[in-house]
Design a protein around this motif. Structure first.
Motif, PDB file in Angstrom:
ATOM      1  N   PRO A 214     -79.443  17.933 -67.579  1.00  0.00           N
ATOM      2  CA  PRO A 214     -78.243  17.360 -66.964  1.00  0.00           C
ATOM      3  C   PRO A 214     -77.480  16.400 -67.875  1.00  0.00           C
ATOM      4  CG  PRO A 214     -80.196  16.266 -66.134  1.00  0.00           C
ATOM      5  CD  PRO A 214     -80.683  17.381 -66.995  1.00  0.00           C
ATOM      6  N   VAL A 215     -78.118  15.925 -68.928  1.00  0.00           N
ATOM      7  CA  VAL A 215     -77.453  15.010 -69.859  1.00  0.00           C
ATOM      8  C   VAL A 215     -76.653  15.795 -70.895  1.00  0.00           C
ATOM      9  CG1 VAL A 215     -77.776  13.197 -71.575  1.00  0.00           C
ATOM     10  CG2 VAL A 215     -79.217  13.244 -69.523  1.00  0.00           C
ATOM     11  N   ASN A 216     -77.305  16.747 -71.537  1.00  0.00           N
ATOM     12  CA  ASN A 216     -76.620  17.584 -72.524  1.00  0.00           C
ATOM     13  C   ASN A 216     -75.839  18.731 -71.880  1.00  0.00           C
ATOM     14  OD1 ASN A 216     -77.470  16.221 -74.930  1.00  0.00           O
ATOM     15  ND2 ASN A 216     -79.513  17.080 -74.613  1.00  0.00           N
ATOM     16  N   LYS A 217     -76.028  18.910 -70.573  1.00  0.00           N
ATOM     17  CA  LYS A 217     -75.283  19.891 -69.779  1.00  0.00           C
ATOM     18  C   LYS A 217     -75.444  21.316 -70.308  1.00  0.00           C
ATOM     19  CE  LYS A 217     -71.778  16.585 -68.246  1.00  0.00           C
ATOM     20  NZ  LYS A 217     -70.331  16.276 -68.151  1.00  0.00           N
ATOM     21  N   MET A 218     -76.676  21.696 -70.577  1.00  0.00           N
ATOM     22  CA  MET A 218     -76.931  23.061 -71.026  1.00  0.00           C
ATOM     23  C   MET A 218     -78.234  23.579 -70.433  1.00  0.00           C
ATOM     24  SD  MET A 218     -78.038  22.480 -75.046  1.00  0.00           S
ATOM     25  CE  MET A 218     -76.474  21.695 -75.460  1.00  0.00           C
ATOM     26  N   LEU A 219     -78.305  24.908 -70.301  1.00  0.00           N
ATOM     27  CA  LEU A 219     -79.536  25.522 -69.828  1.00  0.00           C
ATOM     28  C   LEU A 219     -80.644  25.321 -70.854  1.00  0.00           C
ATOM     29  CD1 LEU A 219     -78.346  28.933 -68.314  1.00  0.00           C
ATOM     30  CD2 LEU A 219     -78.986  26.852 -67.094  1.00  0.00           C
TER      31      LEU A 219
ATOM     32  N   ILE B  75     -72.029  24.636 -72.922  1.00  0.00           N
ATOM     33  CA  ILE B  75     -71.958  23.487 -72.019  1.00  0.00           C
ATOM     34  C   ILE B  75     -71.573  23.948 -70.615  1.00  0.00           C
ATOM     35  CG2 ILE B  75     -70.852  21.260 -71.581  1.00  0.00           C
ATOM     36  CD1 ILE B  75     -72.679  21.352 -74.038  1.00  0.00           C
ATOM     37  N   VAL B  76     -72.245  23.403 -69.619  1.00  0.00           N
ATOM     38  CA  VAL B  76     -71.963  23.705 -68.213  1.00  0.00           C
ATOM     39  C   VAL B  76     -71.399  22.443 -67.566  1.00  0.00           C
ATOM     40  CG1 VAL B  76     -72.904  24.487 -66.014  1.00  0.00           C
ATOM     41  CG2 VAL B  76     -73.880  25.336 -68.164  1.00  0.00           C
ATOM     42  N   ASN B  77     -70.128  22.472 -67.211  1.00  0.00           N
ATOM     43  CA  ASN B  77     -69.483  21.289 -66.643  1.00  0.00           C
ATOM     44  C   ASN B  77     -69.517  21.261 -65.121  1.00  0.00           C
ATOM     45  OD1 ASN B  77     -68.584  19.910 -69.065  1.00  0.00           O
ATOM     46  ND2 ASN B  77     -67.164  21.626 -69.360  1.00  0.00           N
ATOM     47  N   ASP B  78     -69.578  22.424 -64.496  1.00  0.00           N
ATOM     48  CA  ASP B  78     -69.539  22.489 -63.029  1.00  0.00           C
ATOM     49  C   ASP B  78     -70.851  23.064 -62.508  1.00  0.00           C
ATOM     50  OD1 ASP B  78     -68.984  22.675 -60.372  1.00  0.00           O
ATOM     51  OD2 ASP B  78     -67.315  24.092 -60.566  1.00  0.00           O
ATOM     52  N   THR B  79     -71.671  22.213 -61.922  1.00  0.00           N
ATOM     53  CA  THR B  79     -72.947  22.669 -61.354  1.00  0.00           C
ATOM     54  C   THR B  79     -72.899  22.718 -59.831  1.00  0.00           C
ATOM     55  OG1 THR B  79     -73.806  20.396 -61.364  1.00  0.00           O
ATOM     56  CG2 THR B  79     -74.257  21.760 -63.308  1.00  0.00           C
ATOM     57  N   SER B  80     -71.691  22.605 -59.263  1.00  0.00           N
ATOM     58  CA  SER B  80     -71.565  22.637 -57.802  1.00  0.00           C
ATOM     59  C   SER B  80     -71.649  24.057 -57.256  1.00  0.00           C
ATOM     60  CB  SER B  80     -70.235  22.009 -57.378  1.00  0.00           C
ATOM     61  OG  SER B  80     -69.134  22.770 -57.873  1.00  0.00           O
ATOM     62  N   LYS B  81     -71.513  25.039 -58.136  1.00  0.00           N
ATOM     63  CA  LYS B  81     -71.614  26.441 -57.729  1.00  0.00           C
ATOM     64  C   LYS B  81     -72.508  27.167 -58.728  1.00  0.00           C
ATOM     65  CE  LYS B  81     -67.314  27.492 -60.199  1.00  0.00           C
ATOM     66  NZ  LYS B  81     -65.922  27.999 -60.076  1.00  0.00           N
ATOM     67  N   PRO B  82     -73.032  28.328 -58.361  1.00  0.00           N
ATOM     68  CA  PRO B  82     -73.917  29.045 -59.277  1.00  0.00           C
ATOM     69  C   PRO B  82     -73.223  29.384 -60.596  1.00  0.00           C
ATOM     70  CG  PRO B  82     -74.095  29.956 -57.068  1.00  0.00           C
ATOM     71  CD  PRO B  82     -72.941  29.002 -57.045  1.00  0.00           C
TER      72      PRO B  82
ATOM     73  N   PHE C 101     -82.811  21.451 -62.385  1.00  0.00           N
ATOM     74  CA  PHE C 101     -82.683  22.896 -62.195  1.00  0.00           C
ATOM     75  C   PHE C 101     -81.334  23.195 -61.550  1.00  0.00           C
ATOM     76  CE2 PHE C 101     -87.147  22.045 -62.489  1.00  0.00           C
ATOM     77  CZ  PHE C 101     -87.676  23.139 -63.164  1.00  0.00           C
ATOM     78  N   ILE C 102     -80.715  24.307 -61.951  1.00  0.00           N
ATOM     79  CA  ILE C 102     -79.447  24.718 -61.345  1.00  0.00           C
ATOM     80  C   ILE C 102     -79.519  26.181 -60.927  1.00  0.00           C
ATOM     81  CG2 ILE C 102     -78.097  23.053 -62.663  1.00  0.00           C
ATOM     82  CD1 ILE C 102     -77.074  25.431 -64.357  1.00  0.00           C
ATOM     83  N   ARG C 103     -78.600  26.551 -60.037  1.00  0.00           N
ATOM     84  CA  ARG C 103     -78.525  27.928 -59.548  1.00  0.00           C
ATOM     85  C   ARG C 103     -77.739  28.795 -60.539  1.00  0.00           C
ATOM     86  NH1 ARG C 103     -75.302  27.516 -54.466  1.00  0.00           N
ATOM     87  NH2 ARG C 103     -74.406  25.753 -55.600  1.00  0.00           N
ATOM     88  N   THR C 104     -78.237  29.995 -60.769  1.00  0.00           N
ATOM     89  CA  THR C 104     -77.551  30.941 -61.647  1.00  0.00           C
ATOM     90  C   THR C 104     -77.522  32.321 -60.996  1.00  0.00           C
ATOM     91  OG1 THR C 104     -79.570  31.558 -62.846  1.00  0.00           O
ATOM     92  CG2 THR C 104     -78.290  29.710 -63.727  1.00  0.00           C
TER      93      THR C 104
END
Length: 522
Positions: free
Chosen positions: A393-398, A355-362, A440-443
């Motif tokens: 974004p709902v399940n908060k996972m890649l 689970i990814v809770n913080d998507t404000s940073k990579p 999409f999120i930054r990694t």
């Protein structure tokens, strides 16, 4: 005056004591000629496989070649089937998780993302044949690919999206008769092309390393030591020394420079003292991607565009892809200065379903652990690959998308160019939920730089780090570095020591002059 002299003397004793406490024992430099002679000596195989009657036949399948190998090299297949190269995972202790299995089967990267559901394509770099979804068939020892590591004919090649099978053009009899110890060509055919192309992933492993010059790498240089990979990655019972921290988590079985060079290889003590906190690579690999560009950024969010209903590509002036319909947009770099991090040999990883809770940073997919205060940590050079990749974004996972398929209509992004369908099928393949919402999120991924070692006269110079302007180590702020940092207390003590020393010396000289004159009057 006596108090001043006493203070100066005490400060001098303290400083000298600290220097000797921190100073490592000085050893004579290694005899480099002895090392070169040792590793340049090539052992010639005692067996000529072309004379074995068992190999003078037509092979109808690669498995028949493996069966023949095992008939003589019995028990070796058991070693291979215990190796990381075969299993694509290893048992590791990970802080916060305990003992788990980690590897290509469950770790996510920010290149082609993951192997699950895409095995037929990814198995081009597996040491086996017949990969299917879920890697079925890999409990059969005849599916071991002996040739991919031991072919010395340099004609063996695996087919694309064939589950690890050799290309149909390969002459199996010729290859079987020309086997021997692995060469750089055997290792490089996979490790130099990870991520879908030359030098895409590592930055320090690429085609130029097949036959590099001293300017590229002093160890593997064909005009120098001409070492093979296993000179450093020592192998016993098919278990190899060395870790790739895109997948490894524990500080064990690492291949290190000190194996040959010791921790005190320099003639100057001040340089040997640096090895307490600075890895050899930090100074001796000033740049990477010396010959061919390496991928630095990958934006998956732009994938899927078509022109006139067909996929297309765009290239830069050097021939590097800047856009592919199947993969998105890219940025590349050459002769790059590494980034630097503290590292103690341990790492944490993002695994499928986390689970990814913080998507404000990579999101860092492989965090390298370490700090200045950690006695096991050293500063290492790193390539950081940055990406924008699919996320629920709902399940908060890649999201692990379905990428590869033999035909259209099965949800593969590289065939159908439908992100929603690729996400749905891909997550089903890995038994994870998908909400139907795609973003999409930054990694970021950290790739330690260990190859492309420069000659000592091309190493990083002191002023490149010990400077206030554009220091290579500007990003490491948890310690005081002379020449780079200003600390009011240290500056005060330093200035005070200089002033007190001058005062003490002057006072001492003045006293001697006065005493001398007084004696002269008598």
């Amino acid at each position: 005056m006596r108090k001043i002299i006493l203070i100066v003397a005490v400060l001098f004793i303290i400083i000298v004591s600290l220097v000797f406490i921190l100073r490592e024992r000085t050893l004579d430099p290694d005899n480099l000629k002895t090392l070169a002679d040792k590793y340049q000596r090539k052992e010639k195989s005692a067996a000529d496989h072309s004379k074995f009657p068992e190999l003078n036949r037509k092979f109808n399948s690669p498995q028949e070649v493996t069966e023949t190998c095992i008939s003589c090299h019995n028990e070796r297949h058991k070693e291979i089937m215990q190796s990381n190269h075969w299993n694509w995972e290893r048992e590791e202790y990970v802080e916060g998780r305990g003992i788990i299995h980690i590897g290509k089967k469950n770790a996510i990267n920010n290149f082609c993302i993951g192997t699950e559901g895409n095995e037929k394509s990814c198995a081009k770099c597996h040491i086996g044949f017949g990969a299917t979804d879920k890697m079925q068939g890999y409990s059969d020892s005849t599916n071991i690919d002996c040739m991919v590591c031991h072919d010395n004919s340099e004609t063996y090649v695996k087919g694309s999206e064939m589950g690890g099978y050799p290309d149909p053009s390969v002459n199996l009899t010729l290859v079987a008769q020309k086997v021997g110890s692995p060469k750089r060509t055997n290792c490089g055919v996979c490790h130099f092309f990870g991520g879908g192309g030359n030098n895409v992933k590592h930055g320090d492993l690429e085609m130029s390393m097949f036959e590099p010059t001293k300017e590229v790498d002093v160890h593997m240089a064909i005009d120098g030591a001409n070492l093979q990979c296993q000179a450093c990655h020592e192998t016993k019972n098919h278990m190899m020394k060395g870790r790739v921290y895109s997948l490894s988590s524990m500080n064990r079985n690492r291949s290190e420079c000190e194996q040959c060079h010791t921790s005190t290889p320099h003639e100057k003590n001040i340089l040997n003292e640096h090895t307490l906190k600075v890895a050899c690579q930090t100074c001796h690999i000033p740049v990477y991607a010396k010959v061919n560009s390496t991928k630095t950024e990958w934006d998956w969010s732009t994938a899927g565009k078509l022109k006139d209903g067909e996929p297309y590509e765009e290239d830069d002036s050097l021939g590097n892809h800047t856009y592919l319909s199947i993969k998105g947009s890219f940025k590349w770099g050459r002769n790059l200065v590494p980034e630097y991090q503290w590292f103690n040999g341990n790492a944490s990883h993002y695994l499928l379903g986390d689970i990814v809770n913080d998507t404000s940073k990579p999101l860092v997919l492989n965090t390298l652990h370490g700090s200045y205060s950690d006695p096991e940590s050293k500063i290492i050079p790193v390539k950081v690959h940055r990406s924008i990749q699919p996320f629920d974004p709902v399940n908060k996972m890649l999201i692990q998308p379905k990428l590869v398929s033999d035909k259209s209509g099965q949800g593969a992004l590289w065939v159908d160019f439908d992100w929603q369908r690729a996400a749905e099928v891909g997550m089903k393949d890995v038994n994870l939920p998908y909400s139907g919402k795609l973003s999409f999120i930054r990694t970021e991924m950290n790739w330690p730089v260990n190859h492309m070692v420069s000659a000592k006269d091309k190493s990083v110079q002191c002023v490149e780090c010990h400077t206030k302007n554009n220091s290579r180590l500007a990003g490491l702020t948890d310690f005081y570095m002379p020449g780079r940092d200003a600390n009011s207390f240290v500056e005060f003590v330093g200035k005070a020591s200089i002033i007190l020393t001058l005062v003490g010396v002057s006072a001492h000289g003045l006293i001697r002059i006065l005493i001398s004159r007084k004696k002269g009057k008598k």
